[in-house]
Design a protein around this motif. Structure first.
Motif, PDB file in Angstrom:
ATOM      1  N   ILE A 172     -20.006  -4.890 -47.976  1.00 41.45           N
ATOM      2  CA  ILE A 172     -19.052  -5.896 -47.505  1.00 41.45           C
ATOM      3  C   ILE A 172     -18.244  -6.359 -48.706  1.00 41.45           C
ATOM      4  O   ILE A 172     -18.804  -6.881 -49.673  1.00 41.45           O
ATOM      5  N   MET A 173     -16.931  -6.148 -48.651  1.00 43.39           N
ATOM      6  CA  MET A 173     -16.032  -6.506 -49.748  1.00 43.39           C
ATOM      7  C   MET A 173     -15.153  -7.670 -49.316  1.00 43.39           C
ATOM      8  O   MET A 173     -14.318  -7.545 -48.431  1.00 43.39           O
ATOM      9  N   ASP A 174     -15.351  -8.830 -49.939  1.00 39.43           N
ATOM     10  CA  ASP A 174     -14.635 -10.057 -49.566  1.00 39.43           C
ATOM     11  C   ASP A 174     -13.900 -10.605 -50.800  1.00 39.43           C
ATOM     12  O   ASP A 174     -14.476 -11.328 -51.601  1.00 39.43           O
ATOM     13  N   SER A 175     -12.642 -10.270 -50.965  1.00 41.99           N
ATOM     14  CA  SER A 175     -11.812  -9.487 -50.073  1.00 41.99           C
ATOM     15  C   SER A 175     -11.162  -8.369 -50.886  1.00 41.99           C
ATOM     16  O   SER A 175     -11.208  -8.379 -52.119  1.00 41.99           O
ATOM     17  N   VAL A 176     -10.516  -7.435 -50.201  1.00 38.27           N
ATOM     18  CA  VAL A 176      -9.948  -6.272 -50.870  1.00 38.27           C
ATOM     19  C   VAL A 176      -8.759  -6.660 -51.743  1.00 38.27           C
ATOM     20  O   VAL A 176      -8.431  -5.964 -52.717  1.00 38.27           O
ATOM     21  N   GLN A 177      -8.102  -7.784 -51.447  1.00 37.80           N
ATOM     22  CA  GLN A 177      -6.954  -8.220 -52.241  1.00 37.80           C
ATOM     23  C   GLN A 177      -7.337  -8.873 -53.567  1.00 37.80           C
ATOM     24  O   GLN A 177      -6.464  -9.140 -54.391  1.00 37.80           O
ATOM     25  N   THR A 178      -8.620  -9.156 -53.766  1.00 36.30           N
ATOM     26  CA  THR A 178      -9.043  -9.821 -55.003  1.00 36.30           C
ATOM     27  C   THR A 178      -9.574  -8.843 -56.047  1.00 36.30           C
ATOM     28  O   THR A 178      -9.844  -9.241 -57.174  1.00 36.30           O
ATOM     29  N   VAL A 179      -9.733  -7.586 -55.704  1.00 33.48           N
ATOM     30  CA  VAL A 179     -10.286  -6.584 -56.617  1.00 33.48           C
ATOM     31  C   VAL A 179      -9.145  -5.771 -57.214  1.00 33.48           C
ATOM     32  O   VAL A 179      -8.152  -5.465 -56.526  1.00 33.48           O
ATOM     33  N   ALA A 180      -9.264  -5.435 -58.485  1.00 38.11           N
ATOM     34  CA  ALA A 180      -8.226  -4.670 -59.184  1.00 38.11           C
ATOM     35  C   ALA A 180      -8.858  -3.524 -59.948  1.00 38.11           C
ATOM     36  O   ALA A 180     -10.015  -3.588 -60.375  1.00 38.11           O
ATOM     37  N   SER A 181      -8.081  -2.461 -60.125  1.00 40.59           N
ATOM     38  CA  SER A 181      -8.514  -1.307 -60.912  1.00 40.59           C
ATOM     39  C   SER A 181      -7.875  -1.371 -62.290  1.00 40.59           C
ATOM     40  O   SER A 181      -6.662  -1.587 -62.403  1.00 40.59           O
ATOM     41  N   PRO A 182      -8.639  -1.178 -63.365  1.00 40.87           N
ATOM     42  CA  PRO A 182      -8.049  -1.213 -64.713  1.00 40.87           C
ATOM     43  C   PRO A 182      -7.117  -0.038 -64.980  1.00 40.87           C
ATOM     44  O   PRO A 182      -6.344  -0.071 -65.931  1.00 40.87           O
ATOM     45  N   GLU A 183      -7.171   0.995 -64.163  1.00 46.22           N
ATOM     46  CA  GLU A 183      -6.324   2.164 -64.350  1.00 46.22           C
ATOM     47  C   GLU A 183      -4.914   1.974 -63.789  1.00 46.22           C
ATOM     48  O   GLU A 183      -4.025   2.780 -64.064  1.00 46.22           O
ATOM     49  N   ILE A 184      -4.702   0.921 -63.011  1.00 48.68           N
ATOM     50  CA  ILE A 184      -3.418   0.696 -62.345  1.00 48.68           C
ATOM     51  C   ILE A 184      -2.801  -0.580 -62.875  1.00 48.68           C
ATOM     52  O   ILE A 184      -3.483  -1.612 -63.008  1.00 48.68           O
ATOM     53  N   ASP A 185      -1.526  -0.525 -63.186  1.00 48.10           N
ATOM     54  CA  ASP A 185      -0.810  -1.718 -63.631  1.00 48.10           C
ATOM     55  C   ASP A 185      -0.524  -2.615 -62.425  1.00 48.10           C
ATOM     56  O   ASP A 185      -0.305  -2.139 -61.314  1.00 48.10           O
ATOM     57  N   GLY A 186      -0.496  -3.899 -62.684  1.00 51.23           N
ATOM     58  CA  GLY A 186      -0.183  -4.841 -61.619  1.00 51.23           C
ATOM     59  C   GLY A 186      -1.319  -5.812 -61.382  1.00 51.23           C
ATOM     60  O   GLY A 186      -2.480  -5.553 -61.705  1.00 51.23           O
ATOM     61  N   ALA A 187      -0.966  -6.949 -60.777  1.00 54.99           N
ATOM     62  CA  ALA A 187      -1.943  -7.998 -60.503  1.00 54.99           C
ATOM     63  C   ALA A 187      -2.745  -7.657 -59.256  1.00 54.99           C
ATOM     64  O   ALA A 187      -2.289  -6.888 -58.404  1.00 54.99           O
ATOM     65  N   PRO A 188      -3.954  -8.208 -59.123  1.00 55.11           N
ATOM     66  CA  PRO A 188      -4.724  -7.987 -57.893  1.00 55.11           C
ATOM     67  C   PRO A 188      -3.945  -8.466 -56.670  1.00 55.11           C
ATOM     68  O   PRO A 188      -3.292  -9.514 -56.697  1.00 55.11           O
ATOM     69  N   GLY A 189      -4.014  -7.707 -55.611  1.00 55.19           N
ATOM     70  CA  GLY A 189      -3.288  -8.039 -54.400  1.00 55.19           C
ATOM     71  C   GLY A 189      -1.959  -7.344 -54.262  1.00 55.19           C
ATOM     72  O   GLY A 189      -1.354  -7.368 -53.186  1.00 55.19           O
ATOM     73  N   GLY A 190      -1.470  -6.723 -55.361  1.00 56.70           N
ATOM     74  CA  GLY A 190      -0.233  -5.969 -55.285  1.00 56.70           C
ATOM     75  C   GLY A 190      -0.416  -4.696 -54.471  1.00 56.70           C
ATOM     76  O   GLY A 190      -1.534  -4.221 -54.248  1.00 56.70           O
ATOM     77  N   MET A 191       0.704  -4.123 -54.063  1.00 59.58           N
ATOM     78  CA  MET A 191       0.623  -2.951 -53.188  1.00 59.58           C
ATOM     79  C   MET A 191      -0.078  -1.787 -53.874  1.00 59.58           C
ATOM     80  O   MET A 191      -0.901  -1.096 -53.260  1.00 59.58           O
TER      81      MET A 191
END
Length: 467
Positions: A172-191
């Motif tokens: 259960i991931m609460d929520s998907v918009q709060t997690v970020a990958s270090p390999e991708i530029d951009g803030a969490p929640g971005g497209m």
């Protein structure tokens, strides 16, 4: 010497990060998906030919494919199982979206505890709260289990590390918009981040045979935040609906690869948590010993489920030149249409100069046309100050010519009303088979429907009040 000509390889290209549309020049808005600010420059791809490679699994005749791998496992919450089509399928990814504060985290924490067992571990990852905050909620709703693991992470690599350590059957991931990958530029929640995080979790679910529940945010318009690609990637999309001032919550299936999309689960939110309602009709009714003017019952369909709901109307003398029209739980346009039909086709002239208030009981929202007849009868009953007969339900769509039209599922609606003890129903012509012992009256127009009002009326409350 002639100037060097710019080749296609040197020429920059642009691509929409939302839908993948390509162009040779930059645009502020993608003409394909109409999204703003999604067209970005990227290197022109070299023309290559993909050679045939080694297959991972040989193709089989469809009759030889083992369908037991897609057998659903119960979540422990019957109402959620109803919407999912029996439960969670191994490897399935479910996206649950809803307004803030509607109860998403409370519901999923309850599911996490009930689904955990000796053979099936559950991992609950929160990116919005601390682990201690989730523990306090678990204590309040009694959602504790030795096989429920809790982690507070916002880094995708750390979440994947927890999967290797815990090896859960349910994530259960609460929520998907709060997690970020270090390999991708951009803030969490971005497209870009939402696309990468969702893709990584979906790959992990399919490889491990692990069911995954993702919590999604919504925009101010009610749509799921992030790229629309997210809804295409997941297997099931659920919408969590409800008025924060009411107890009722509805989980509605929007997309389901394992079941029907017209199922609805009903829940009641209270101080001790959230519980499923196998028979929610009692929330929408007011039981009285004496009939009251301005009330009428109807049966609405939420997905496949019939629910008996009550419509209430009140008319009072207006103190201002423009009478008030106040609506709660009903569509203003449909109430205005019923007022016009009653005044023109039903010859009820007292409604035009009076303040009118219409509402439903229990926070239910009636938007389907099948509630038109109940709305019209409630308004007529309030205008004449005459109560409708007890144990009466009204089902039907009303047209502008005053005719009562057929609606879907009349037999299911009548069966639900009969089960709850209602003995009389007004329905459109040709309702089909009706329950034994129930008096069903077919009405072709508003004139036939208004005849159920008793001829005798109460004394007017103010001198000169019209009937």
């Amino acid at each position: 010497m002639a100037a060097r000509t710019k080749t296609a390889k040197d020429r920059p290209s642009y691509r929409c990060t939302e839908c993948g549309w390509q162009t040779a020049k930059w645009l502020g808005r993608c003409p394909e998906c109409q999204a703003w600010g999604t067209v970005e420059e990227y290197g022109a791809p070299a023309v290559r030919t993909t050679a045939a490679g080694r297959v991972s699994t040989a193709a089989l005749p469809i009759g030889q494919v083992d369908g037991r791998q897609a057998t659903a496992r119960s979540t422990g919450v019957d109402e959620l199982d109803r919407v999912l089509g029996g439960g969670l399928v191994p490897g399935a990814v479910v996206l649950l979206a809803g307004e803030p504060g509607v109860g998403k985290s409370t519901l999923l924490l309850d599911v996490a505890a009930k689904a955990a067992s000796d053979e099936h571990r559950t991992l609950y990852v929160t990116g919005e709260e601390s682990a201690s905050q989730v523990r306090l909620r678990a204590d309040r709703i009694n959602a504790l289990s030795d096989h429920l693991y809790l982690a507070a992470e916002t880094d995708l690599s750390a979440v994947l590390g927890h999967l290797d350590a815990v090896k859960p059957s349910l994530l259960i991931m609460d929520s998907v918009q709060t997690v970020a990958s270090p390999e991708i530029d951009g803030a969490p929640g971005g497209m870009a981040q939402v696309r990468e995080v969702a893709g990584a979790l979906i790959r992990a679910s399919k490889e491990r045979g692990m069911s995954t529940l993702l919590v999604g945010h919504v925009t101010k318009d009610g749509a799921i935040a992030g790229p629309r690609l997210l809804e295409h990637l997941v297997d099931v999309v659920l919408s969590f609906e409800g008025d924060r001032h009411a107890r009722l919550r509805l989980v509605r299936g929007v997309k389901n690869r394992y079941g029907a999309t017209d199922e609805v689960g009903c829940f009641e939110l209270h101080d001790e948590g959230i519980t499923g309602l196998a028979d929610p009709s009692g929330l929408f009714l007011t039981r009285r010993d004496v009939a009251v003017p301005g009330t009428c019952l109807t049966v609405t369909l939420e997905g496949r489920r019939p629910l008996v709901a009550e419509v209430q109307s009140l008319t009072v003398d207006s103190q201002i030149p423009s009478p008030r029209r106040t609506v709660s739980g009903l569509e203003t346009s449909r109430v205005s249409m019923m007022l016009a039909v009653l005044e023109q086709r039903g010859r009820i002239s007292a409604l035009g100069k009076r303040d009118i208030y219409s509402a439903t009981v229990g926070g239910v929202k009636l938007s389907e046309p099948a509630a038109d007849l109940a709305i019209a009868l409630a308004l007529a009953s309030a205008a004449s100050d005459t109560p409708l007969p007890k144990n009466l339900v009204a089902i039907g769509e009303v047209g502008l010519a005053g005719e009562v039209r057929r609606v879907t599922g009349v037999q299911r609606r009548l069966a639900e009303a009969h089960r709850l003890g209602f003995t009389h129903a007004l329905v459109p012509p040709d309702p089909g088979k009706v329950p034994a012992g129930m008096k069903v009256t077919e009405v072709a127009d508003m004139g036939d429907a208004l005849r159920v009002l008793p001829r005798t009326r109460r004394a007017p409350r103010s001198e000169g009040a019209e009937g």
